[in-house]
Design a protein around this motif. Structure first.
Motif, mmCIF file in Angstrom:
data_model
loop_
_atom_site.group_PDB
_atom_site.id
_atom_site.type_symbol
_atom_site.label_atom_id
_atom_site.label_comp_id
_atom_site.label_asym_id
_atom_site.label_seq_id
_atom_site.Cartn_x
_atom_site.Cartn_y
_atom_site.Cartn_z
ATOM 1 N N ARG A 171 -26.619 -7.810 -12.445
ATOM 2 C CA ARG A 171 -27.529 -8.325 -13.464
ATOM 3 C C ARG A 171 -27.598 -9.847 -13.468
ATOM 4 O O ARG A 171 -28.629 -10.416 -13.737
ATOM 5 N N ARG A 177 -42.687 6.264 -7.523
ATOM 6 C CA ARG A 177 -42.573 4.856 -7.928
ATOM 7 C C ARG A 177 -41.395 4.649 -8.887
ATOM 8 O O ARG A 177 -40.694 3.650 -8.814
ATOM 9 N N PHE A 178 -41.194 5.605 -9.778
ATOM 10 C CA PHE A 178 -40.085 5.512 -10.727
ATOM 11 C C PHE A 178 -38.745 5.548 -9.988
ATOM 12 O O PHE A 178 -37.835 4.763 -10.279
ATOM 13 N N LEU A 204 -38.012 4.564 -7.109
ATOM 14 C CA LEU A 204 -37.729 3.345 -6.352
ATOM 15 C C LEU A 204 -36.786 2.425 -7.120
ATOM 16 O O LEU A 204 -36.120 1.571 -6.539
ATOM 17 N N HIS A 205 -36.719 2.597 -8.449
ATOM 18 C CA HIS A 205 -35.871 1.754 -9.291
ATOM 19 C C HIS A 205 -34.486 2.349 -9.514
ATOM 20 O O HIS A 205 -33.638 1.703 -10.123
ATOM 21 N N VAL A 206 -34.245 3.554 -9.063
ATOM 22 C CA VAL A 206 -32.947 4.220 -9.230
ATOM 23 C C VAL A 206 -32.076 3.869 -8.038
ATOM 24 O O VAL A 206 -32.478 4.047 -6.890
ATOM 25 N N LEU A 207 -30.863 3.379 -8.327
ATOM 26 C CA LEU A 207 -29.959 2.987 -7.257
ATOM 27 C C LEU A 207 -29.260 4.203 -6.658
ATOM 28 O O LEU A 207 -28.970 5.164 -7.363
ATOM 29 N N LYS A 248 -25.896 -2.253 -9.960
ATOM 30 C CA LYS A 248 -26.908 -3.288 -10.159
ATOM 31 C C LYS A 248 -26.233 -4.589 -10.569
ATOM 32 O O LYS A 248 -25.369 -4.610 -11.435
#
Length: 104
Positions: free
Chosen positions: A33, A19-20, A22-25, A31
């Motif tokens: 913003r 799950r963690f 999933l937030h790493v590009l 990203k």
């Protein structure tokens, strides 16, 4: 989660990492913003439009070509070009001296 309730969840280490991550590009991705009316490319126009719509139409165009010294004088009333000791002489920027260079 309704009514602002906090719930506790137990995860295995592998599920937490999954799950963690999933937030790493991926490599070479960036990203974004701010987008839409807060994007850098249209921020100046949007801010003027927003001020006009809420009745705070400022003449920002008058301050576009203002130097730093003029801006500080307008906002604070202090003239930063005056000598801090005698308050009469003017301090003029000539060049940037880099640390560690011998000027002699």
């Amino acid at each position: 989660m309704s009514n602002n309730e906090l719930k506790e969840m137990t995860l295995s280490a592998m599920e937490f990492i999954r799950r963690f991550l999933l937030h790493v590009l991926p490599f070479r991705f960036m990203k974004i913003r701010y987008y839409g009316f807060l994007a850098n490319i249209c921020k100046a126009k949007a801010i003027l439009l927003i001020r006009r719509l809420i009745g705070k139409d400022m003449e920002a165009r008058l301050f576009i070509n203002e130097t730093l010294q003029e801006k500080v004088l307008r906002l604070t009333g202090k003239d930063i070009t005056l000598c801090p000791h005698c308050k009469i002489g003017r301090m003029v920027y000539r060049a940037l001296l880099l640390p560690g260079l011998n000027t002699s």
